[in-house]
Design a protein around this motif. Structure first.
Motif, PDB file in Angstrom:
ATOM      1  N   ILE A  12       0.830  -1.202   0.000  1.00 44.19           N
ATOM      2  CA  ILE A  12       0.000   0.000   0.000  1.00 44.19           C
ATOM      3  C   ILE A  12       0.865   1.254   0.000  1.00 44.19           C
ATOM      4  O   ILE A  12       0.582   2.235  -0.704  1.00 44.19           O
ATOM      5  CB  ILE A  12      -0.944  -0.005   1.219  1.00 44.19           C
ATOM      6  N   LEU A  13       1.940   1.225   0.768  1.00 42.32           N
ATOM      7  CA  LEU A  13       2.860   2.363   0.776  1.00 42.32           C
ATOM      8  C   LEU A  13       3.511   2.544  -0.590  1.00 42.32           C
ATOM      9  O   LEU A  13       3.667   3.676  -1.075  1.00 42.32           O
ATOM     10  CB  LEU A  13       3.931   2.148   1.848  1.00 42.32           C
ATOM     11  N   THR A  15       2.191   1.679  -3.452  1.00 47.49           N
ATOM     12  CA  THR A  15       1.159   2.238  -4.335  1.00 47.49           C
ATOM     13  C   THR A  15       0.971   3.721  -4.081  1.00 47.49           C
ATOM     14  O   THR A  15       0.810   4.514  -5.020  1.00 47.49           O
ATOM     15  CB  THR A  15      -0.177   1.498  -4.130  1.00 47.49           C
ATOM     16  N   LEU A  16       1.004   4.109  -2.823  1.00 49.45           N
ATOM     17  CA  LEU A  16       0.844   5.522  -2.474  1.00 49.45           C
ATOM     18  C   LEU A  16       1.957   6.364  -3.082  1.00 49.45           C
ATOM     19  O   LEU A  16       1.706   7.453  -3.609  1.00 49.45           O
ATOM     20  CB  LEU A  16       0.829   5.678  -0.954  1.00 49.45           C
ATOM     21  N   LEU A  20       1.237   9.190  -5.783  1.00 50.18           N
ATOM     22  CA  LEU A  20       1.644  10.554  -5.430  1.00 50.18           C
ATOM     23  C   LEU A  20       2.602  11.115  -6.482  1.00 50.18           C
ATOM     24  O   LEU A  20       2.498  12.284  -6.869  1.00 50.18           O
ATOM     25  CB  LEU A  20       2.300  10.556  -4.051  1.00 50.18           C
TER      26      LEU A  20
END
Length: 238
Positions: A12-13, A15-16, A20
């Motif tokens: 998830i990090l 993907t973030l 971003l």
């Protein structure tokens, strides 16, 4: 539930970071487009960039590198359809090609971000931005140069005004003259011009015509008894 099983803080990090990056890089490209009041501005470029990143990141997580490669191919073709929507043709002039190409570049930036190629996404953003800003003065300088009629690829169109009852004779005179001068005829259109007149519009296939030849052709056509008026249209927009 399978939905909770797929939750992985590290992924998830990752993907973030990808999204971003796509958001910021698309915003940079879009800001320049918005500043110049283009059809596809800030929001459009950001959405295209983030959308491409989402698809590539999702494919990478689900199917690995092979799946990401296949999705990138679909992104390229899909954005082509989106870009076609901003291309407009107005009175022989084509507008929106640069905007469509910029959207294509934004999709490429997003694909890089989605594939975790952050440095590549930043570099791609710089080059797209440079193409839209640094090259602008160069393009303006070239456009101000005198046009070389011999070297430039242009579209030549002959417009002939003739009485409706004389259109066959005028058309035959035009075709005979072009054949004598060895200028192939690409397209011929006849339309009503006034109550008793018609307009014959002949598009030539040649890409360059000597101005002296065009003057001679016009003079010979004007001398024909079935022709009332002759004028040329030259377009360099295509």
């Amino acid at each position: 539930m399978h939905a909770f099983q797929t939750i992985n803080p590290d992924e998830i990090l990752n993907t973030l970071v990808s999204l971003l990056t796509a958001f910021l890089m698309g915003g940079i490209v879009g800001f320049e487009r918005q500043y110049r009041q283009r059809t596809a501005g800030l929001r459009t470029n950001v959405l295209v960039c983030v959308g491409a990143a989402i698809f590539v990141d999702m494919a990478f997580r689900i199917a690995g590198a092979d799946g990401a490669v296949r999705v990138v191919a679909y992104v390229v073709s899909g954005v082509g359809f989106l870009g076609a929507g901003v291309i407009m043709r107005e009175e022989g002039h084509v507008r929106g090609l640069n905007t469509a190409a910029t959207l294509w570049g934004s999709a490429a930036i997003g694909a890089c971000a989605g594939a975790d190629l952050i440095v590549e996404a930043v570099l791609a953003t710089l080059f797209v931005l440079a193409a839209n800003t640094l090259l602008r003065p160069v393009v303006n300088s070239i456009n101000r140069l005198p046009m070389d009629a011999q070297a430039s690829e242009v579209t030549h169109i002959i417009h002939i005004i003739t009485p409706a009852e004389q259109r066959q004779a005028a058309t035959q005179a035009l075709e005979d003259l072009l054949e004598q001068e060895n200028y192939p005829l690409g397209e011929l259109e006849i339309s009503a011009f006034a109550e008793t007149l018609v307009e014959i519009k002949a598009t030539l296939m040649a890409t360059s015509i000597d101005p002296r030849d065009s003057d001679r052709l016009q003079a010979r056509l004007c001398a024909h008894p079935a022709i009332q008026q002759v004028y040329w249209e030259t377009s360099t927009s295509e």
